[in-house]
Design an enzyme around this catalytic site. Sequence first.
Site, PDB file in Angstrom:
ATOM      1  N   CYS A   1       4.099  18.990  29.785  1.00  0.00           N
ATOM      2  CA  CYS A   1       2.982  18.038  29.840  1.00  0.00           C
ATOM      3  C   CYS A   1       2.659  17.647  31.279  1.00  0.00           C
ATOM      4  O   CYS A   1       1.544  17.257  31.585  1.00  0.00           O
ATOM      5  CB  CYS A   1       3.304  16.789  29.036  1.00  0.00           C
ATOM      6  SG  CYS A   1       3.382  17.115  27.269  1.00  0.00           S
TER       7      CYS A   1
ATOM      8  N   ARG B   1      -1.274   8.073  26.687  1.00  0.00           N
ATOM      9  CA  ARG B   1      -0.815   8.608  25.400  1.00  0.00           C
ATOM     10  C   ARG B   1       0.424   7.922  24.827  1.00  0.00           C
ATOM     11  O   ARG B   1       0.786   8.185  23.685  1.00  0.00           O
ATOM     12  CB  ARG B   1      -0.525  10.110  25.544  1.00  0.00           C
ATOM     13  CG  ARG B   1       0.660  10.381  26.472  1.00  0.00           C
ATOM     14  CD  ARG B   1       0.742  11.803  26.938  1.00  0.00           C
ATOM     15  NE  ARG B   1       1.858  11.976  27.856  1.00  0.00           N
ATOM     16  CZ  ARG B   1       1.881  11.571  29.129  1.00  0.00           C
ATOM     17  NH1 ARG B   1       0.842  10.961  29.650  1.00  0.00           N
ATOM     18  NH2 ARG B   1       2.941  11.751  29.891  1.00  0.00           N
TER      19      ARG B   1
ATOM     20  N   ARG C   1       0.830  -1.213   0.000  1.00  0.00           N
ATOM     21  CA  ARG C   1       0.000   0.000   0.000  1.00  0.00           C
ATOM     22  C   ARG C   1       0.868   1.268   0.000  1.00  0.00           C
ATOM     23  O   ARG C   1       0.487   2.296  -0.533  1.00  0.00           O
ATOM     24  CB  ARG C   1      -0.945   0.024   1.196  1.00  0.00           C
ATOM     25  CG  ARG C   1      -1.899  -1.146   1.248  1.00  0.00           C
ATOM     26  CD  ARG C   1      -2.713  -1.266  -0.044  1.00  0.00           C
ATOM     27  NE  ARG C   1      -3.707  -2.318   0.048  1.00  0.00           N
ATOM     28  CZ  ARG C   1      -3.470  -3.617  -0.184  1.00  0.00           C
ATOM     29  NH1 ARG C   1      -2.265  -4.016  -0.534  1.00  0.00           N
ATOM     30  NH2 ARG C   1      -4.443  -4.499  -0.073  1.00  0.00           N
TER      31      ARG C   1
ATOM     32  N   THR D   1      18.256  18.324  25.715  1.00  0.00           N
ATOM     33  CA  THR D   1      18.571  17.230  24.792  1.00  0.00           C
ATOM     34  C   THR D   1      18.409  17.668  23.339  1.00  0.00           C
ATOM     35  O   THR D   1      19.217  17.320  22.481  1.00  0.00           O
ATOM     36  CB  THR D   1      17.678  16.009  25.079  1.00  0.00           C
ATOM     37  OG1 THR D   1      17.728  15.714  26.464  1.00  0.00           O
ATOM     38  CG2 THR D   1      18.147  14.795  24.293  1.00  0.00           C
TER      39      THR D   1
END
Length: 336
Positions: free
Chosen positions: A182, A65, A6, A128
């Site tokens: 977050c 998540r 695909r 980082t």
Amino acid sequence: MSRYSRQELFAGIGREGQQRIRQSRLLVVGCGALGSAAAETMVRAGVGSLTVVDRDYLEESNLQRQSLFDEEDVARGLPKAVAAEARLRRINSEVAVRGVVADLGPDNIDELLKGVGLVLDGTDNFETRFLVNDLCVRDGIPWVYGACVGAYGLALLVRPRVSPCLRCILEEMPAPGSGPTCDTAGVVAPIVQVVAGLQAAEALKLLAGRTEALLPGIVTVDLWQGSFDVMDLRGRAPWCPACTEERYDYLAPRAGSAVLCGRDAVQIPAADGARLDLAALATRLAAVGEVKVNEYLVRFAAEGTELVVFADGRAIVKGVADAAQARSVYARYVGT
Ligand SMILES: [Zn+2]
């Protein structure tokens, strides 16, 4: 029909593009929400090899998540890199998958980037990211920046000396504690999938050799506001010290590295020239834990760890096993 039929049928990639993808060697830095989603997509797409590096252990609050993990991984207390490696191998045994439990730093980044053709950013901190940016600019390795908080996110492909790098855009590393994370403002899973999807799409275009299809700059999305914007950076020449003077400030060993001080406590050194807004930090942290603040420091406790942050960015993290875990707690709650 191959397992990638695909993808090969899609005109934007084709059979030749798929063969190029098959030859690629990727590094995913950080395997939380973005790293999980991006790594899974690239492994399913049939890259040649993919290494995931992450310093954290799984917690139950990750499962909302971080799509590579499940309750059993949490119950076993596995490092994310270990659980991710096992899951990614089950998804596609044709890809050489490797999970590395490590805190990416100036001491080990050369080794981890050896032979890598593309880096995907799944980290939660600028310390980082600026390190990755410097090394990728130095060695000419493209990398895809990605970030999200709340329902908002952004993505940018950096092609060293072809397009502006992260430093060209942000100029300097944002000061610790200067924005929401977050772990203070929350995040919803759909924005993770959107941003990781943007990162993976740019990665596939680049790996397939379809550079004409690359987005022209930085993409920002807000799923609650319903906005999707692309800031066109074409024609803007790289100008930062890394791109123009080969000066890689963030590759130097950290000025003072985190050190164990006493039992279960680690000190994070002050950030250069930083002055934190302690009141603003205390307000953000009050939503997720117990906070005490005065003019000198913020004291914060949640989930078994205690964090004391001083106005110059120095911090003491208690209830952690090592320096990597302390930096992780700091990045999550203070933000770097
Ligand atoms: Zn630059």
